[in-house]
Scaffold this motif. Sequence first.
Motif, PDB file in Angstrom:
ATOM      1  N   PRO A  88      54.041  31.161  21.442  1.00  0.00           N
ATOM      2  CA  PRO A  88      53.257  30.284  22.324  1.00  0.00           C
ATOM      3  C   PRO A  88      52.063  29.675  21.590  1.00  0.00           C
ATOM      4  O   PRO A  88      51.406  30.342  20.819  1.00  0.00           O
ATOM      5  CB  PRO A  88      52.771  31.215  23.423  1.00  0.00           C
TER       6      PRO A  88
ATOM      7  N   PRO B 121      51.455  31.405  28.939  1.00  0.00           N
ATOM      8  CA  PRO B 121      52.527  31.689  27.983  1.00  0.00           C
ATOM      9  C   PRO B 121      53.527  30.540  27.986  1.00  0.00           C
ATOM     10  O   PRO B 121      53.939  30.091  29.065  1.00  0.00           O
ATOM     11  CB  PRO B 121      53.166  32.962  28.542  1.00  0.00           C
ATOM     12  N   ASN B 122      53.845  30.011  26.834  1.00  0.00           N
ATOM     13  CA  ASN B 122      54.726  28.843  26.805  1.00  0.00           C
ATOM     14  C   ASN B 122      55.757  28.987  25.704  1.00  0.00           C
ATOM     15  O   ASN B 122      55.690  29.893  24.876  1.00  0.00           O
ATOM     16  CB  ASN B 122      53.898  27.572  26.635  1.00  0.00           C
ATOM     17  N   THR B 123      56.705  28.082  25.686  1.00  0.00           N
ATOM     18  CA  THR B 123      57.796  28.160  24.726  1.00  0.00           C
ATOM     19  C   THR B 123      57.456  27.447  23.421  1.00  0.00           C
ATOM     20  O   THR B 123      58.304  27.270  22.575  1.00  0.00           O
ATOM     21  CB  THR B 123      59.059  27.520  25.322  1.00  0.00           C
ATOM     22  N   ARG B 124      56.224  27.000  23.291  1.00  0.00           N
ATOM     23  CA  ARG B 124      55.838  26.296  22.065  1.00  0.00           C
ATOM     24  C   ARG B 124      55.177  27.256  21.076  1.00  0.00           C
ATOM     25  O   ARG B 124      54.247  26.881  20.388  1.00  0.00           O
ATOM     26  CB  ARG B 124      54.882  25.143  22.405  1.00  0.00           C
TER      27      ARG B 124
END
Lengths: 460, 177
Positions: free
Chosen positions: A151, A146-149
């Motif tokens: 996601p 899970p990422n902030t991009r």
Amino acid sequence: MSSHVSAIREPLVYGHKDYHQITEDLVAPTERTPSKSWVLAFIISVAVLAFGVYTVTYTIYWGIGTWNLNRTIGWGWDITNFVWWIGIGHAGTLISAILLLFRQRWRTGVNRAAEAMTIFAVMCAGLFPLIHVGRAWVVFFFFPYPNTRGPLWPNFVSPLLWDVFAISTYFTISVLFWYSGLVPDLATVRDRAKGLRKKMYSLFSFGWKGSAKNWQRFESLSLVLAGLATPLVLSVHTIVSFDFATSVIPGWHTTIFPPYFVAGAVFSGFAMVLTLMLIARKLLNLRDYITVSHIESMNKIILVTGTIVGVAYITELFIAWYSGYVYEQFAFLNRAKGIYYWSYVGMMFNNVVVPQLFWFKKIRTSVFWTFLLSIAVNIGMWFERFVIIPTSIARDYLPSSWSYYIPTWVEVGIFIGTMGLFFTLFLAFTRLAPVVAIAEVKSILKEYGDQYLPKKQENI
Amino acid sequence: MKTKKNILYGLYDDEQDLLRAIKESNERGLKIYDVYTPFPVHGLDPVLGLKESRLHIAGFIFGLTGALTAFLFMTWIYVRDWPNIFGGKPYWPVPAFIPITFELTVLFAGVGMTVAYFIVNGLRMKTHTEVLDPRITDDKFCIAYDITGGADHENQYERLLKETGASYVGTKEVSDL
């Protein structure tokens, strides 16, 4: 057991060994002070490794502009070396897993060292994509977390991502397989050691006791891991070949790639196992455990896989002609007669012609010839990867973008550096753990020890 | 703190002697505490009455978990979280999920099973390992009897070990075996 012994069965353990003697012989290299030749080899390996570390650092600091890749040729020595090392890393698991399932007893003499070699080769291989991405510090972007991009997820339908999964799984499973087999042998070393050494080996042998239930679970684990590793080892090089085969580049875009890459991997892997084992056999005095019949068995596998590779080359040429597709025809003609013709010659000679010498029993049972030929095969397989990769892209569809590629000193340095890494790790391994699986050799002694087998008749 | 056990054990030089001794011990109705060998001896499990290991069942469950994790995770991403079209292919390209699903099946099964193996075998990293006899990992095959609290059969045990050809008979007090 021993009542069904065939008269032509070759012994796999010579020298009338008993169980205690096997322990003595195989643990000895880890107990005595290193020989001068070991120290010298280790110093050279570490020096080469240090140069590799320097060139990798240089690459990461300045970027991959320090390599001679360009718009046309995006994959050069880096991916060539990656595929070459991955191929070498296939023999260990093949020996341990597939030969275990086929109950080939000769695996016991060579499996431990071959597995170690696999792990070190995969480490060398893994380095190349890691630094080729340019920004090695964000390489974890490959993994779906899970990422902030967004996601934003990686592309799960790309063979390049399949490769990430295949190689990390392969490395993990190889390590587990190797280490779980090593635990009882480390316990043997522990029970002979004293002082700090005993403590260290106690830690790393995980308190192994060798009770009946321990061994039962041990066998269950090795059988299942072998069953899992068998399709795994075939899948890894299949997926590596997808990196090329799913593209639309003439010379890469062929359906023959998966079996042909797997055969090539086994071919080069066995050659590297032989190169290393022949040295180890001499330096560590293992002639009674790694016998001529081991060498001959491996040479037969080299002969078979080398012939498969040769047939694949010729099939590729035939299909290029038969397809009637001009770009494909040009790509193959260009390999043989184009700018990189010398690598094609190197590949054809070393991979197709040289292994055919193993049809002669004199050559496949000769240590000297085996050593020489195993090195030739390693060189040939490196050329094969080079032929496939830069040759195909240096001459693509548009003549205006044709280019030529030679590596810079940085690229050469990284390749030599991985050799240093490989040999440093292997040499360290020969000092720290028994290179031949002690418990497994003991378990075949009564079936394959020379004193238990009838004397071989000379005229068979 | 574990209670200490007093173990009487005999060492044999050959696995065939060991198997014979175990059979003899079974016939005399003497309960064996455990058997230790330097390598897996075939035919040991049936005479000791050991059930088949269930590790492979654990392996199957871990593998299934891996397959489902990979397949359902990719399905969720491609169908619900971030639908995307690659090269005109469908949103849910099942055949293209096969490689990663396969790899994660193997990864989960292999890692899970190895961890399970270390746990059920009680394999832990420790600086001191208590062994009955250091020769067991070398060339001796060992039968051990628990004689804690002066078991009634002590003499019978000892006689059996000697009669069946043990090359060494000894006792040891252990706390972790």
